[in-house]
Design an enzyme around this catalytic site. Structure first.
Site, short mmCIF file in Angstrom:
data_model
loop_
_atom_site.label_atom_id
_atom_site.label_comp_id
_atom_site.label_asym_id
_atom_site.label_seq_id
_atom_site.Cartn_x
_atom_site.Cartn_y
_atom_site.Cartn_z
N ALA A 151 16.99 69.57 -2.47
CA ALA A 151 15.78 69.02 -3.07
C ALA A 151 14.67 70.06 -2.96
O ALA A 151 14.37 70.53 -1.85
CB ALA A 151 15.39 67.72 -2.37
N VAL A 182 11.04 72.04 -3.11
CA VAL A 182 9.60 71.89 -2.92
C VAL A 182 8.87 72.46 -4.13
O VAL A 182 9.37 73.35 -4.82
CB VAL A 182 9.10 72.59 -1.64
CG1 VAL A 182 9.79 72.02 -0.40
CG2 VAL A 182 9.31 74.10 -1.71
N VAL A 188 16.42 71.24 2.11
CA VAL A 188 15.14 71.60 1.52
C VAL A 188 15.25 72.95 0.82
O VAL A 188 15.62 73.97 1.43
CB VAL A 188 14.03 71.66 2.59
CG1 VAL A 188 12.69 72.02 1.95
CG2 VAL A 188 13.93 70.33 3.33
N LYS A 189 14.95 72.94 -0.47
CA LYS A 189 15.09 74.13 -1.30
C LYS A 189 13.76 74.89 -1.32
O LYS A 189 12.73 74.35 -1.75
CB LYS A 189 15.50 73.70 -2.72
CG LYS A 189 16.24 74.74 -3.53
CD LYS A 189 16.76 74.08 -4.79
CE LYS A 189 17.53 75.04 -5.67
NZ LYS A 189 17.96 74.37 -6.92
N ILE A 190 13.79 76.14 -0.88
CA ILE A 190 12.58 76.95 -0.68
C ILE A 190 12.66 78.22 -1.52
O ILE A 190 13.70 78.89 -1.53
CB ILE A 190 12.45 77.35 0.81
CG1 ILE A 190 12.39 76.12 1.72
CG2 ILE A 190 11.25 78.25 1.02
CD1 ILE A 190 11.13 75.32 1.62
#
Length: 217
Positions: free
Chosen positions: A60, A62, A86-88
């Protein structure tokens, strides 16, 4: 090699899950918008819906590009479901966020990676996954598979735990070449996975078997 599907379409995710080869999902706001899913509440609910279909990790992304914003968004996303990753983005504050989340035990996927140097920084910061975009490199006349091979080689040299998640895959040949290069994960549209099934000799062989079976009755 793990197979992730790159989509926000629930029916396609279910089809890939039913096929028995799906290990996870990657998605982003653009893919959400493609399915008509807009607004923060709807997007967050959709992430949970995806997690309820699959058994593996679900990336998912940001929206923020500053450290504080990425931390706030990432912690909120991670709280939605244990399968959320968490995709950064691969930017300076992104690397800082990767380290922050790694220290907190929150899984991350470093996206928009186009060089081995970027992948090295992501691994040093403790990213769970790094996503080199091989198709987009091919678009500018660079061999994306070369980058996959280079990252795999570097990670093996130093025993990094970061998994190489080959992204921007557009064909079954890309998938096979990523497997040859040692990628840990390939994420792609459903059609690329289904196209692995296809071979003219399989079709003709099956047709002959069925014809012969019918002839023996």
């Amino acid at each position: 090699m793990k197979f992730f599907i790159d989509t926000a379409n629930l029916e396609q995710i279910k089809e890939a899950q039913d096929l028995g080869v799906l290990d996870g999902v990657t998605t982003n706001p653009s893919l959400m918008a493609k399915e008509g899913i807009t607004g923060t509440d709807n997007i967050l609910k959709h992430y949970v819906n995806i997690c309820n279909i699959v058994t593996g990790d679900v990336s998912a992304e940001v929206i923020a590009t500053d450290f504080k914003g990425m931390v706030n968004e990432g912690e909120m996303l991670a709280s939605l479901h244990p399968q959320i990753v968490v995709k950064i983005p691969m930017i300076k504050d992104g690397v800082k966020a990767l380290k922050y989340f790694s220290d907190k035990g929150i899984k991350t996927n470093c996206t928009l990676v186009f060089s081995a140097g970027q992948a090295l920084l992501a691994a040093k910061a403790g990213a769970t996954y790094v996503s080199p975009f091989l198709g987009r490199l091919d678009d500018i006349n660079q061999d994306g598979i070369d980058l996959i091979e280079q990252i795999v080689y570097i990670y093996q040299n130093y025993d990094f735990g970061t998994q190489v998640l080959a992204a921007s895959i557009r064909s079954p040949l890309h998938i096979v070449r990523c497997a040859e290069a040692g990628a840990d994960v390939a994420t792609c549209p459903l059609n690329a996975i289904l196209d692995l099934l296809k071979h003219p000799l399989t079709d003709s062989g099956l047709a002959k078997f069925l014809a012969d079976a019918k002839g023996t009755k």
